[in-house]
Design a protein around this motif. Sequence first.
Motif, short mmCIF file in Angstrom:
data_model
loop_
_atom_site.label_atom_id
_atom_site.label_comp_id
_atom_site.label_asym_id
_atom_site.label_seq_id
_atom_site.Cartn_x
_atom_site.Cartn_y
_atom_site.Cartn_z
N ALA A 43 37.08 -38.38 21.66
CA ALA A 43 36.33 -39.37 22.44
C ALA A 43 35.63 -40.39 21.55
O ALA A 43 34.91 -41.27 22.05
CB ALA A 43 35.32 -38.68 23.34
N GLY A 44 35.82 -40.27 20.22
CA GLY A 44 35.21 -41.21 19.30
C GLY A 44 33.76 -40.93 18.99
O GLY A 44 33.06 -41.79 18.43
N ARG A 45 33.30 -39.74 19.31
CA ARG A 45 31.91 -39.40 19.05
C ARG A 45 31.73 -39.03 17.58
O ARG A 45 32.62 -38.47 16.96
CB ARG A 45 31.47 -38.24 19.94
N PRO A 46 30.56 -39.30 17.03
CA PRO A 46 30.34 -39.03 15.60
C PRO A 46 30.19 -37.55 15.32
O PRO A 46 29.74 -36.77 16.18
CB PRO A 46 29.05 -39.78 15.30
N VAL A 47 30.56 -37.15 14.12
CA VAL A 47 30.30 -35.79 13.65
C VAL A 47 29.42 -35.88 12.41
O VAL A 47 29.34 -36.92 11.76
CB VAL A 47 31.59 -35.02 13.34
N SER A 48 28.78 -34.78 12.11
CA SER A 48 27.85 -34.73 10.98
C SER A 48 28.30 -33.66 10.00
O SER A 48 28.91 -32.65 10.38
CB SER A 48 26.44 -34.41 11.48
N THR A 49 28.00 -33.87 8.73
CA THR A 49 28.24 -32.85 7.71
C THR A 49 26.91 -32.32 7.16
O THR A 49 26.90 -31.57 6.19
CB THR A 49 29.08 -33.42 6.55
N THR A 50 25.82 -32.69 7.81
CA THR A 50 24.49 -32.24 7.38
C THR A 50 24.08 -31.02 8.18
O THR A 50 24.02 -31.06 9.41
CB THR A 50 23.45 -33.36 7.60
N PRO A 51 23.80 -29.90 7.51
CA PRO A 51 23.35 -28.71 8.25
C PRO A 51 22.06 -29.00 9.02
O PRO A 51 21.21 -29.77 8.57
CB PRO A 51 23.11 -27.68 7.14
N THR A 52 21.96 -28.40 10.18
CA THR A 52 20.79 -28.59 11.02
C THR A 52 19.74 -27.53 10.70
O THR A 52 20.04 -26.33 10.67
CB THR A 52 21.17 -28.49 12.51
N ALA A 53 18.53 -27.98 10.45
CA ALA A 53 17.42 -27.06 10.20
C ALA A 53 16.70 -26.82 11.52
O ALA A 53 15.91 -27.66 11.97
CB ALA A 53 16.46 -27.64 9.17
N SER A 54 16.99 -25.71 12.16
CA SER A 54 16.42 -25.42 13.47
C SER A 54 15.06 -24.74 13.32
O SER A 54 14.87 -23.88 12.45
CB SER A 54 17.35 -24.50 14.26
N GLY A 55 14.14 -25.14 14.19
CA GLY A 55 12.86 -24.45 14.22
C GLY A 55 13.02 -23.11 14.90
O GLY A 55 13.96 -22.90 15.66
N PRO A 56 12.14 -22.17 14.63
CA PRO A 56 12.25 -20.85 15.26
C PRO A 56 12.08 -20.94 16.77
O PRO A 56 11.17 -21.62 17.26
CB PRO A 56 11.14 -20.04 14.60
N GLY A 57 12.98 -20.29 17.51
CA GLY A 57 12.88 -20.26 18.95
C GLY A 57 12.14 -19.03 19.42
O GLY A 57 11.92 -18.08 18.66
#
Length: 273
Positions: free
Chosen positions: A124-138
């Motif tokens: 669909a032409g949506r962007p992708v990332s190669t940067t890991p996501t730093a998630s906050g604690p849930g």
Amino acid sequence: MIRPGLLVDVDSVPGDAVLLDTRLTTSGAPGRERYDAGHLPGATYVDLDDDLADPPGADGRHPLPTPERFVAAMQRAGVCQDSTVVVYDDGPATAAARLWWLLRDYGHDDVLVLDGGLRAWSDAGRPVSTTPTASGPGDWTGRPGQLPTVGADGAAGLARDGGLIDVRAAVRFRGEQEPLDPVAGHIPGAVNAPLTDLTDELGRFLPSSALAAHFEALSVSGSARVAAYCGSGVTACQTLLALRLAGLEDGALYPGSWSGWITDPSRPVALGG
């Protein structure tokens, strides 16, 4: 389009959703490497072996995770009690459905599978990332047992009644090839319905009417007792998702599946079919 508790397409992903990337790999690059090579922006990687299963053993290659393991993984991924969660894999939900199933089994119904996965997103032409996501604690917690499961005896009983679906490829079901497990064949009485029949060439689920017709041909109806199994209890969850998309009741998962069945040499094995 959103089907509540089931699917979301690339145009309808909620902006505030927690995005979880999980990849099933039996060959090629591991899931983490695929995530690092490109993922939905903001998505956190969840590992099938480390987070969604316990170590292999008598219950098969991918036993269900202990609550401690699974809850900790979801908290690390930033899932909270009120989160809308969108899960995805490379495409046909063969791994994402396992995570969808687990969250629902723990009572978290606000979870959607991205229909077509990363492939649909990229197409669909949506962007992708190669940067890991730093998630906050849930702060998410849950308790398993909200969805039906069967053990080996229950699976055998359903097979005798024609209500056990084997979702593996036909050559594995017939015992002609077995690339993953030490014994080939299937549970006697099981019906073969390869999971590849549930999605189109782009990895998106077929329309609900087509899925309903598919299960009707297997004599699976809303009142039938049915369970699904695969090689290790992962990809069978895709068929359980398809049952819900078809408007049928929740089918049961045989978590041990074929790899668990064959750990007991006294259990019968069928070939052909």
